[in-house]
Motif scaffolding. Structure first.
Motif, PDB file in Angstrom:
ATOM      1  N   ILE A  66      45.054  27.476  34.973  1.00 33.28           N
ATOM      2  CA  ILE A  66      44.843  26.913  35.157  1.00 33.28           C
ATOM      3  C   ILE A  66      43.797  25.546  34.866  1.00 33.28           C
ATOM      4  CG2 ILE A  66      42.829  26.081  37.984  1.00 33.28           C
ATOM      5  CD1 ILE A  66      45.262  27.641  38.286  1.00 33.28           C
ATOM      6  N   SER A  90      40.743  28.624  45.494  1.00 28.17           N
ATOM      7  CA  SER A  90      41.372  28.513  44.614  1.00 28.17           C
ATOM      8  C   SER A  90      42.005  29.656  44.064  1.00 28.17           C
ATOM      9  CB  SER A  90      39.994  27.712  43.219  1.00 28.17           C
ATOM     10  OG  SER A  90      39.237  26.502  44.052  1.00 28.17           O
ATOM     11  N   PRO A  92      44.177  31.630  41.333  1.00 23.17           N
ATOM     12  CA  PRO A  92      43.843  31.302  39.905  1.00 23.17           C
ATOM     13  C   PRO A  92      45.324  31.125  38.703  1.00 23.17           C
ATOM     14  CG  PRO A  92      43.041  34.046  40.134  1.00 23.17           C
ATOM     15  CD  PRO A  92      43.728  32.773  41.520  1.00 23.17           C
ATOM     16  N   ALA A  96      45.420  36.193  36.306  1.00 19.87           N
ATOM     17  CA  ALA A  96      44.951  37.108  37.077  1.00 19.87           C
ATOM     18  C   ALA A  96      45.218  37.852  38.543  1.00 19.87           C
ATOM     19  CB  ALA A  96      43.931  35.890  37.193  1.00 19.87           C
ATOM     20  N   CYS A 106      38.914  38.785  37.796  1.00 19.71           N
ATOM     21  CA  CYS A 106      38.264  38.314  37.711  1.00 19.71           C
ATOM     22  C   CYS A 106      37.674  37.460  35.809  1.00 19.71           C
ATOM     23  CB  CYS A 106      36.781  38.435  37.441  1.00 19.71           C
ATOM     24  SG  CYS A 106      36.588  38.209  39.390  1.00 19.71           S
ATOM     25  N   ALA A 109      41.043  35.517  35.123  1.00 21.49           N
ATOM     26  CA  ALA A 109      41.238  34.198  35.723  1.00 21.49           C
ATOM     27  C   ALA A 109      39.954  33.340  34.751  1.00 21.49           C
ATOM     28  CB  ALA A 109      39.923  34.771  36.874  1.00 21.49           C
ATOM     29  N   ARG A 110      39.335  34.254  33.657  1.00 20.83           N
ATOM     30  CA  ARG A 110      38.158  33.081  33.218  1.00 20.83           C
ATOM     31  C   ARG A 110      39.052  32.876  32.432  1.00 20.83           C
ATOM     32  NH1 ARG A 110      33.368  36.403  34.744  1.00 20.83           N
ATOM     33  NH2 ARG A 110      34.601  37.922  33.298  1.00 20.83           N
ATOM     34  N   SER A 113      41.524  29.993  32.960  1.00 14.98           N
ATOM     35  CA  SER A 113      41.089  28.518  32.992  1.00 14.98           C
ATOM     36  C   SER A 113      39.992  27.483  32.317  1.00 14.98           C
ATOM     37  CB  SER A 113      40.402  29.223  34.424  1.00 14.98           C
ATOM     38  OG  SER A 113      39.239  29.678  34.590  1.00 14.98           O
ATOM     39  N   LYS A 117      36.574  29.927  35.386  1.00 16.10           N
ATOM     40  CA  LYS A 117      36.334  30.652  36.663  1.00 16.10           C
ATOM     41  C   LYS A 117      36.636  31.720  37.189  1.00 16.10           C
ATOM     42  CE  LYS A 117      36.287  28.020  41.373  1.00 16.10           C
ATOM     43  NZ  LYS A 117      36.543  27.186  42.274  1.00 16.10           N
ATOM     44  N   VAL A 119      37.154  35.059  40.259  1.00 14.61           N
ATOM     45  CA  VAL A 119      37.916  35.156  41.934  1.00 14.61           C
ATOM     46  C   VAL A 119      37.167  34.960  42.971  1.00 14.61           C
ATOM     47  CG1 VAL A 119      39.729  35.651  42.491  1.00 14.61           C
ATOM     48  CG2 VAL A 119      39.900  35.217  40.358  1.00 14.61           C
TER      49      VAL A 119
END
Length: 248
Positions: A66, A90, A92, A96, A106, A109-110, A113, A117, A119
């Protein structure tokens, strides 16, 4: 017959609900749409058959990474929604969404991205339903031409001359009666029978779910007639070849 209605195709608008999925379907011989709740999306697909056009309020197509504030479709529609833009969560990256726990989601997602970021809890609670549709589309390529992603608030905006709804549909998690009235008025002007809403939602669904399924029914009809366009205008596909676009 309203502009969105189709004389030959089954049209279905779908929204996720507490009991699974609420659908509002219009078959060619129906005088008014039929409302049902399904526990599984696969059961809904089986009920309406191979020729149905189905518009659902659930993210479809999951990028591996992302860039920015969510997938391309989410970034594309937010500028049109004004005060209603917060309704666009948003979603991810695929890794994620496929995670088993919120913490894992989370972390992944980090990792996938830019900028990094986490979740939101609202998005995380959608993951099981996102995976449900994703599994079906990965297994059956033919479904990809007839199951499309819509976003109800953006659909209302499109149908209202690109003017966002003036009132929120929910306030602090509770259905806002004024928001429902505003949306039902627009749906009635498009040919959706008000009596459907007077009857209230079926067991396992809320009034906002019923309203969202109904506007997605209109969008399914518009899509079947070639009246929708994808957002963004040149959408990407994920690694499985699934289109990443909100139709409006």
């Amino acid at each position: 017959m309203s502009e969105w209605q189709h004389s030959e195709q089954v049209l279905v608008g779908v929204d996720g609900c507490r009991a699974g999925w609420i659908s509002m379907a219009l078959r060619p011989a129906d005088k008014r749409p039929q409302v049902r709740v399904f526990e599984r999306f696969a059961d809904l697909i089986a009920e309406y058959g191979p020729a149905a056009t189905i518009a659902v309020d659930m993210p479809i197509g999951l990028p591996d990474r992302i860039a920015g504030s969510g997938r391309g479709p989410e970034q594309a529609i937010r500028p049109y929604l004004g005060q209603r833009r917060s309704s666009v969560f948003s979603i991810p990256a695929r890794a994620a969404v496929e995670a088993e726990t919120y913490r894992q989601a989370c972390d992944l997602a980090r990792a996938y991205s830019d900028p990094a970021k986490m979740v939101s809890k609202q998005a995380f609670f959608l993951f099981a339903k996102i995976r449900e549709i994703d599994d079906l589309l990965r297994a059956d390529i033919g479904l990809r031409n007839r199951v499309i992603e819509c976003h109800p608030e953006f659909a209302f905006c499109r149908l209202n001359g690109m003017i966002p709804m003036a009132t929120p549909k929910k306030i602090r998690g509770a259905v806002n009666p004024d928001g429902v009235v505003e949306r039902v008025d627009l749906l009635a002007s498009l040919g959706i029978d008000r009596d459907i809403f007077a009857d209230g939602p079926p067991r396992g669904a809320a009034m906002d779910d019923l309203v969202d399924a109904s506007v997605n029914l209109v969008m399914a009809g518009r899509h079947a007639k070639g009246l929708t366009v994808p957002f963004p205008s040149s959408p990407a596909r994920d690694r499985h070849g699934i289109l990443i676009a909100i139709h409006g």
